[in-house]
Enzyme design. Sequence first.
Site, mmCIF file in Angstrom:
data_model
loop_
_atom_site.group_PDB
_atom_site.id
_atom_site.type_symbol
_atom_site.label_atom_id
_atom_site.label_comp_id
_atom_site.label_asym_id
_atom_site.label_seq_id
_atom_site.Cartn_x
_atom_site.Cartn_y
_atom_site.Cartn_z
ATOM 1 N N GLY A 76 -64.985 8.883 37.669
ATOM 2 C CA GLY A 76 -66.072 8.287 38.437
ATOM 3 C C GLY A 76 -67.007 9.402 38.900
ATOM 4 N N GLY A 129 -61.456 7.739 36.343
ATOM 5 C CA GLY A 129 -62.240 6.564 35.975
ATOM 6 C C GLY A 129 -62.284 6.294 34.476
ATOM 7 C CD GLU A 152 -57.689 10.190 40.099
ATOM 8 O OE1 GLU A 152 -56.551 10.634 39.830
ATOM 9 O OE2 GLU A 152 -58.288 9.377 39.382
ATOM 10 C CG ASP A 160 -59.479 5.684 41.896
ATOM 11 O OD1 ASP A 160 -59.292 6.445 40.924
ATOM 12 O OD2 ASP A 160 -60.615 5.452 42.360
HETATM 13 C C1 QUE Z 1 -60.482 15.239 40.008
HETATM 14 C C2 QUE Z 1 -61.284 14.157 39.756
HETATM 15 C C3 QUE Z 1 -62.465 14.293 39.004
HETATM 16 C C4 QUE Z 1 -62.790 15.565 38.518
HETATM 17 C C5 QUE Z 1 -61.975 16.651 38.758
HETATM 18 C C6 QUE Z 1 -60.824 16.478 39.514
HETATM 19 C C7 QUE Z 1 -63.362 13.199 38.731
HETATM 20 C C8 QUE Z 1 -64.558 13.482 37.999
HETATM 21 C C9 QUE Z 1 -64.823 14.780 37.526
HETATM 22 C C10 QUE Z 1 -66.003 15.184 36.810
HETATM 23 C C11 QUE Z 1 -65.915 16.209 35.881
HETATM 24 C C12 QUE Z 1 -67.046 16.641 35.204
HETATM 25 C C13 QUE Z 1 -68.270 16.083 35.452
HETATM 26 C C14 QUE Z 1 -68.363 15.078 36.410
HETATM 27 C C15 QUE Z 1 -67.237 14.644 37.082
HETATM 28 O O1 QUE Z 1 -63.922 15.772 37.785
HETATM 29 O O2 QUE Z 1 -63.092 12.044 39.144
HETATM 30 O O3 QUE Z 1 -69.574 14.547 36.677
HETATM 31 O O4 QUE Z 1 -69.390 16.504 34.794
HETATM 32 O O5 QUE Z 1 -65.431 12.476 37.753
HETATM 33 O O6 QUE Z 1 -60.009 17.536 39.778
HETATM 34 O O7 QUE Z 1 -60.949 12.936 40.227
#
Ligand code: QUE
Length: 371
Positions: A76, A129, A152, A160
Amino acid sequence: MEAACLISPPSMSDDVLLETRGAVGVVTLNRPKALNALDLGMCRRLHPQLDAWAADPAVKAVVIRGAGGRAFCAGGDVRAVAASLGAATGGARERLSREFFRAEYALNHRIHHFPKPFIALVDGVCMGGGLGLSIHGAYRVVTEKLVLAMPETAIGLFPDVGGGWFLPRFPGESGTYLGLTGARCGAADALWLGYATHHVESARLDAVLEALAGAEWGRGAAKAVVERVLAGFHADAGTSTLAVQHPAIDRCFAAERVDDILQALEMEGTAWAQETWATLMRMCPMSLKVSLHQLRMGRTRDYDEMVGVEYRLSQAMTARADFREGIRAVLVDKDNKPRWHPATLSDVADADVEACFVPLGGDALELPESR
Ligand code: QUE
């Protein structure tokens, strides 16, 4: 009819591409620079299209995939949620957190109860997500590039998107291990878990989509058509390391308290156990306790019940300073040195964990009856 006549053009908004190919609805998550992280706008565009495809007799199945070749979906867009909490004041402060998790969980729920074959082509990174968009459908085709994780607890959240339901249903304590540590899985692990239904070489995924689009859907159930096509592409994925670690995972992660899991890892005495112990010690202490409680609760609850529980948790956990600190340390400054409050497991009071699970009253997540 010419094949071209059966292809509708992708819709105009370009962070999620929606089209039909033959009798197949095709969703392409299209934010490749953000590893296709799912934001509120994408949820709001995708959900009504799934409703329409579910009702359209000309659509026999739905395929979802990620653009750019690196990721299916990194999770997400928690970065946007954290940013909104920092900037706004008063009522606006919680609005994106409320609206985003509502829309994301409603979309997961829509997929969980989808009446037609729903096929995720999971090529590359799939975290958080991303599992919510794939695991609730009937088929998941993974490739040699798969990196699967529920990370998470590293950002002050909890596993989740239905993790409270699907993690306890993975073999033995493997879901507890994955949900608390954020450990990464490859294709062989994903097959062993039951997450993946098929393994196909990444270079052949376009051919899978073509074969589904060109399939003869007239005869028999759509399920049989999908299974015949996917079976034709399936290839062996080798040995799962998770399967090898499984006896140790079950020995160490069966406990009801995080402290007891850490103690069991110390007793185990192997390199794997030492690394896993060190990993847990870096995670958000509040997240670890809340997540273990959630995972134990999910053993005996059905999916629809757990969505409601997780929505409460999403609001309680994103309201805490640990969430913004986790996003800062992992996604913004990338120093990977979060300063958690409380800083240790023994400083997390059971009453504070339980308070996260208290029903929200008027703000509860309303979802349609199972379809
Ligand atoms: C835990 C997470 C997420 C995470 C790293 C975590 C997560 C998530 C992203 C993420 C990674 C790269 C992106 C971005 C989001 O990293 O939920 O926009 O470019 O979306 O340790 O829950």
